[in-house]
Design an enzyme around this catalytic site. Structure first.
Site, PDB file in Angstrom:
ATOM      1  N   ASN A 253      31.892  28.248 -14.847  1.00 63.70           N
ATOM      2  CA  ASN A 253      31.870  26.809 -14.608  1.00 63.70           C
ATOM      3  C   ASN A 253      31.527  25.984 -15.844  1.00 63.70           C
ATOM      4  OD1 ASN A 253      32.335  27.668 -12.018  1.00 63.70           O
ATOM      5  ND2 ASN A 253      31.018  26.092 -11.099  1.00 63.70           N
TER       6      ASN A 253
ATOM      7  N   LYS B  79      20.935  24.639 -16.097  1.00 67.88           N
ATOM      8  CA  LYS B  79      22.125  23.792 -15.958  1.00 67.88           C
ATOM      9  C   LYS B  79      22.021  22.568 -16.879  1.00 67.88           C
ATOM     10  CE  LYS B  79      25.879  22.973 -13.326  1.00 67.88           C
ATOM     11  NZ  LYS B  79      26.797  23.933 -12.677  1.00 67.88           N
TER      12      LYS B  79
ATOM     13  N   ASN C 196      29.348  37.385  -7.923  1.00 66.72           N
ATOM     14  CA  ASN C 196      28.436  37.634  -9.041  1.00 66.72           C
ATOM     15  C   ASN C 196      27.102  38.184  -8.557  1.00 66.72           C
ATOM     16  OD1 ASN C 196      28.723  37.483 -11.807  1.00 66.72           O
ATOM     17  ND2 ASN C 196      28.738  35.254 -11.872  1.00 66.72           N
TER      18      ASN C 196
ATOM     19  N   TYR D 102       8.803  -1.687 -26.833  1.00 62.47           N
ATOM     20  CA  TYR D 102       8.035  -1.851 -25.591  1.00 62.47           C
ATOM     21  C   TYR D 102       7.607  -3.316 -25.501  1.00 62.47           C
ATOM     22  CZ  TYR D 102       5.233  -0.009 -21.731  1.00 62.47           C
ATOM     23  OH  TYR D 102       4.715   0.252 -20.490  1.00 62.47           O
TER      24      TYR D 102
ATOM     25  N   ASP E 136      23.846  24.190  -5.755  1.00 62.63           N
ATOM     26  CA  ASP E 136      23.147  25.193  -4.957  1.00 62.63           C
ATOM     27  C   ASP E 136      22.584  24.648  -3.651  1.00 62.63           C
ATOM     28  OD1 ASP E 136      23.866  26.778  -7.038  1.00 62.63           O
ATOM     29  OD2 ASP E 136      21.878  27.271  -7.732  1.00 62.63           O
TER      30      ASP E 136
ATOM     31  N   ASP F  79      29.412  23.684  -7.426  1.00 64.26           N
ATOM     32  CA  ASP F  79      29.732  24.982  -6.806  1.00 64.26           C
ATOM     33  C   ASP F  79      31.090  24.938  -6.101  1.00 64.26           C
ATOM     34  OD1 ASP F  79      27.120  26.221  -7.428  1.00 64.26           O
ATOM     35  OD2 ASP F  79      26.392  24.679  -6.062  1.00 64.26           O
TER      36      ASP F  79
ATOM     37  N   ALA G 139      34.662  32.172   2.698  1.00 65.95           N
ATOM     38  CA  ALA G 139      35.005  30.800   3.079  1.00 65.95           C
ATOM     39  C   ALA G 139      33.798  29.897   2.883  1.00 65.95           C
ATOM     40  CB  ALA G 139      35.506  30.746   4.516  1.00 65.95           C
ATOM     41  N   GLY G 140      33.160  30.057   1.735  1.00 67.44           N
ATOM     42  CA  GLY G 140      32.032  29.192   1.375  1.00 67.44           C
ATOM     43  C   GLY G 140      32.528  27.978   0.608  1.00 67.44           C
ATOM     44  N   ALA G 141      31.582  27.317  -0.016  1.00 65.55           N
ATOM     45  CA  ALA G 141      31.878  26.071  -0.728  1.00 65.55           C
ATOM     46  C   ALA G 141      32.974  26.269  -1.781  1.00 65.55           C
ATOM     47  CB  ALA G 141      30.608  25.543  -1.384  1.00 65.55           C
ATOM     48  N   ALA G 142      32.886  27.362  -2.540  1.00 69.33           N
ATOM     49  CA  ALA G 142      33.825  27.571  -3.641  1.00 69.33           C
ATOM     50  C   ALA G 142      35.257  27.728  -3.129  1.00 69.33           C
ATOM     51  CB  ALA G 142      33.410  28.790  -4.460  1.00 69.33           C
TER      52      ALA G 142
END
Lengths: 410, 410
Positions: free
Chosen positions: B317, B92, B286, B37, B135, B160, B193-196
């Site tokens: 993932n 995560k 899921n 420091y 998310d 995702d 038809a989402g993000a995945a």
């Protein structure tokens, strides 16, 4: 390059980061993974969604503090930017952990705009139990802090102001005890009107000091002087009642206490000689103080403190912020108010017992293990007393927790 | 409450935070303090100020990743807010550390506005070597990711989307190897038809898939269908060449591969029966999949994968992001491009040797220690080959480092 500088480079290059993240739960099989992460983790999420306060029970928010800078006034180096500020912020996080058991994380901002700083800190606040502002230039630091305190329900604390003020009040308290003078009766001359001395002045006034004169590079500050920003003007209103004008050399005459948070070598032996008997000199400019201790003693000072660890009476912020946040976090305080700062100062002063107190020992060493528990419990009690604590704890619980958390961190 | 849920509450209430900050340097005396420091720390600061790239040498930026969410689409729980998202983000971060040796920190944002999210992440970026988006609801997630990739010079990765796409491509690759079909020749039906699935579709198309039809709640998506957001329309342009219309029950007929990232029970035994011979079914909704493995098998599926750890072939993932970031960070990649994602997918698939490969084993277990080093080195090599790496490393260096970092984390 000095030896210390090359040693610092060596250490930083070797570790490439003075802190890291550690997992507290083991995820070594599918079941452990399902409990700590999906699908089990959904249950604490659902509960927090129903009752936001539970985020303090199921996550580390209760112990996370953001160390926030925009890199505009890092140490004495000035505006060096967020990346160059990182080594200091990581260092601060290390001290938070080792001296207070607090999990602090550096947030170095790619903006210098006060609005943007406020917005960004508000946006990331859900993760944190407290915000420590660091090395933000003045007067921006005052505005940013004020707005964040108003708009957030977690403690926001600009350590360069209030940390320094707390330790200085502790030092002044013990020093006056030795010389047998009262805060309400002494003349105090301060040099440097930056974040530290403005906060020091306010805290001393709150605690009963009545005769203070603050100087900046243009000399004594008095009410009505032109060209002062709001925060300086505010201090001018509560100091220098006689509207004294002139340079520090004038102002320091007959002063009982000098507090410098200004620049190297700005106080001469003759200036100290002009002070009252039993003069107290805190020359905390770093690394080169306003006057070195041996010179100040030559001028007749009885007690001298600096910001350096190689002289007695180091005004070191590490005596304050770890315990202040430890106490505030432990009772989930909504803010760190004046009462809590004052309580921290007297707790620090009180660590030095009567038999330990002498001219060379008015503030504890940074490594005195009594400090954090004493500060944390005093701050927590003040928070509970003034109604800003969200949970209640006994003094003993706070002390035990502080000891445990610090021990675990080392 | 299920046993797993109550166990999860117990664990979260006991630990009150699944992660903590750890100091890597000891500051147990004045000298150590002066090196880590002030005043020593000023020297690395000065050097970074002169050469910003040195922040990677003197601080932990090289290994810090922000796990950023606005809490709008947490697990299957929807918009539960930033506080309620914390247990997932901390989880995560734990996985980042335990499976990739990456120091990840949760950033849960008190804003849902795309502009504000982009600004906030840009403002805090100086501290981090990479950004993991998590998310965030769609289609906002696409816009936020796109803008951050354009405006930052560190990797930005929406797990995702791309994490799921990488593992799915790995699973499809190995599954087709078993059934002896080629990606360029199979019909693929996707539901959700989402993000995945949007990311999965793009990655499969990039790798040569030519016959895909994606369904959402209104049935098959085709070019020109009304009311689609830009990112869905983009996918419509590269799929469903014959402009097939109708429900999933129509679309799935004669398909070789089904990929569901939609909802529970949306695929019936009869629907699987209508698929081509040697059908491959990845039902990754899921916790309840589009169809359970035993049912899918009844319908004639030869290979079935889900998102669950209690059935074979888990599309998890955690096989991807730790190694992807490990590799990207190790060569200081400016981004994670398509080539790096594809390299990660084939590295995951390649972990399964020919003798290990069978219908119940098309993707490695989450606990297979070969995964992270294989993924990290493949990703780093792809980064160097495509010119997005800022430093060069050999494959062996990356592998050794990945092994060492993961070992040290546990």
């Amino acid at each position: 390059m000095t030896d210390l500088n090359s040693e610092a480079i060596e250490l930083h290059a070797k570790f490439r980061g003075k802190m890291e993240i550690k997992s507290r739960v083991a995820v070594n099989d599918g079941h452990a993974l399902a409990v700590a992460y999906t699908p089990g983790v959904a249950e604490p999420c659902r509960r927090i969604n129903k009752n936001k306060e539970l985020v303090y029970e199921y996550t580390n928010k209760w112990n996370f503090v953001a160390v926030v800078t925009d890199g505009t006034r890092v140490l004495g180096l000035g505006d060096i930017g967020p990346e160059a500020g990182m080594p200091v912020m990581e260092g601060k996080c290390v001290l938070f952990k080792e001296f207070g058991g607090v999990d602090a994380f550096p947030i170095c901002l790619a903006t210098k705009d006060a609005d943007e700083i406020v917005k960004t800190v508000k946006n990331i606040a859900p993760v944190f139990g407290g915000i420590n502002l660091e090395d933000v230039e003045n007067p921006k630091c005052f505005e940013v802090e004020k707005r964040l305190i108003e708009e957030l329900d977690i403690p926001v604390f600009h350590d360069d102001q209030h940390g320094t003020a707390v330790i200085t009040l502790a030092g002044v308290t013990n020093a006056l005890k030795i010389v047998g003078k009262k805060l309400g009766e002494v003349r105090i001359a301060l040099n440097g009107a930056g974040a530290a001395n403005i906060a020091i002045t306010k805290l001393l006034v709150k605690e009963g000091a009545r005769d203070l004169v603050l100087c900046d590079s243009k000399g004594a500050i008095f009410e009505g002087r032109e060209g002062m920003h709001d925060y300086k003007a505010e201090v001018a209103r509560v100091t220098n009642k006689s509207k004294m004008k002139g340079s520090l050399a004038e102002v320091i005459k007959e002063a009982d206490v000098f507090i410098g948070a200004s620049g190297p070598g700005l106080v001469s032996v003759d200036m100290v000689k002009s002070m009252a008997n039993d003069a107290v000199v805190f020359a905390v400019a770093n690394p080169v103080p306003e006057i070195y201790p041996d010179e100040a003693k030559k001028g007749g000072a009885r007690i001298v403190g600096t910001g350096r660890s190689d002289f007695p009476n180091q005004i070191n912020n590490v005596l304050g912020f770890p315990g202040i946040f430890r106490g505030a976090l432990d009772v989930r305080a909504k803010k760190i108010n004046e009462e809590m700062k004052v309580a921290a100062a007297y707790a620090i002063a009180g660590v030095i017992t009567d038999s330990e107190l002498n001219e060379e020992n008015v503030v504890p060493s940074a490594f005195d293990e009594r400090v954090c528990p004493a500060v944390a419990s005093a701050v927590a009690e003040a928070a509970m007393k003034t109604g800003v604590a969200r949970v209640k704890k006994t003094k003993e619980e706070i002390i035990e927790n502080a000891k445990r958390m610090v021990k675990k961190s080392r």
